[in-house]
Design a protein around this motif. Structure first.
Motif: not given
Ligand SMILES: Cc1cc2nc3c(=O)[nH]c(=O)nc-3n(C[C@H](O)[C@H](O)[C@H](O)COP(=O)(O)OP(=O)(O)OC[C@H]3O[C@@H](n4cnc5c(N)ncnc54)[C@H](O)[C@@H]3O)c2cc1C
Length: 283
Positions: A125-151
């Motif tokens: 997530i940290k890696l992704y957030l460094e580049r989120v402004k590029s707009k041409n990149t997205g990240i996968c989130i896994q619903s089996y993790l309890r933390r994912s809704e917050d993430d």
């Protein structure tokens, strides 16, 4: 000598994987494009600890970006943080991810960051957030993790593009829902959040009930929703869905097909996916 099991493995893996080279991935992508389906191309490999292998993977992605662009194919790419060197060190992975996202942005190609085991979630997530402004990149989130809704909620505040999946790794029950039905319920919850708070996202599942729910929610929403599935699982359904919706199939290629094949077999031990994906195409 390749034994019977080896041949069976290759048959199974061959149903999911484009082949070993970039040209194989492009050829299958073109076929998918002819059915109005996009490809999410992944070069197989993960948990790389050898800097030569990491450079090789990065170079492969740079070539892939250039070849997708030259061929004018409707395809994005998917990278794994540990393939870009996360196991070796954060800085290496960050530099490699940055290089790939920038090259892809110049060619108007989207880069998905796959999500691996939970021990890498924070850093990914940290890696992704460094580049989120590029707009041409997205990240996968896994619903089996309890933390994912917050993430997901936090990521959306930063303008993230999310690909929602159930999750493919073995995780302990303290941090992950052990029952598939709970992961499914959480999937629905996070999907609701995406419909409320996100302009574009991908619902990546073969679960028809979830797909139907997403279709009906998309009728009442301005969000750009795409549907993601793994190549070779239910392509005919994907082609039908693509008549009305944006559909993209995750398409791996590369020499490391055995480990990918094993994961698909292991996670789908109930054999529903395997059995159905080995059947001839149903129209
Ligand atoms: C585009 C994409 C990207 C992914 N990226 C990641 C990632 O980065 N990280 C990660 O951990 N995981 C990833 N995954 C894998 C994902 O986490 C799941 O392991 C995988 O998709 C299987 O879960 P499911 O949501 O399809 O639901 P499941 O619960 O496995 O299946 C749902 C139900 O759908 C039905 N069904 C399933 N398959 C078939 C079939 N072939 N024919 C008919 N009915 C069927 C069955 O009734 C099954 O019970 C990705 C998946 C996709 C599609």
């Amino acid at each position: 000598m390749v034994g019977l099991w080896g041949i069976a493995e290759k048959m199974i893996a061959g149903r999911w994987i484009a082949g070993e080279g970039i040209s194989d991935a492009l050829e299958v992508s073109e076929k998918l494009n002819r059915r109005n389906v996009g490809a999410v191309i992944n070069y197989l490999g993960e948990d790389l600890r050898d800097s030569e292998k990491i450079s090789k993977a990065c170079n492969k992605y740079m070539l892939l970006i250039s070849d997708i662009s030259k061929a004018g194919i409707n395809a994005s790419i998917a990278v794994k943080p540990t393939q870009l060197g996360l196991t070796l060190g954060y800085k290496t992975a960050s530099a490699n991810y940055g290089k790939i996202v920038s090259a892809a942005r110049r060619k108007k190609i989207f880069v998905w960051m796959d999500m691996e085991e939970s021990r890498y979630t924070d850093l990914s997530i940290k890696l992704y957030l460094e580049r989120v402004k590029s707009k041409n990149t997205g990240i996968c989130i896994q619903s089996y993790l309890r933390r994912s809704e917050d993430d997901a909620a936090k990521l959306l505040l930063s303008g993230a593009t999310i690909r929602l999946v159930k999750g493919a790794y073995r995780e302990p029950p303290e941090i992950a829902f052990a029952q598939r039905k709970d992961a499914t319920r959480n999937f629905s919850r996070i999907m609701g959040l995406l419909f409320r708070k996100s302009e574009r996202f991908m619902v990546a599942t073969h679960d028809r009930q979830l797909i139907s729910r997403a279709i009906s929610m998309s009728g009442k929403s301005d969000a750009r929703v795409s549907f993601g599935m793994l190549n070779g699982i239910m392509n005919d359904y994907a082609y039908r869905l693509a008549e009305k919706h944006d559909v993209q199939l995750y398409l791996p290629f590369g020499e490391e097909w055995v480990s990918y094949g094993y994961r698909r077999m292991r996670e789908l031990r109930n054999s529903v996916l395997i059995a159905k994906s080995l059947l001839p195409s149903q129209h």
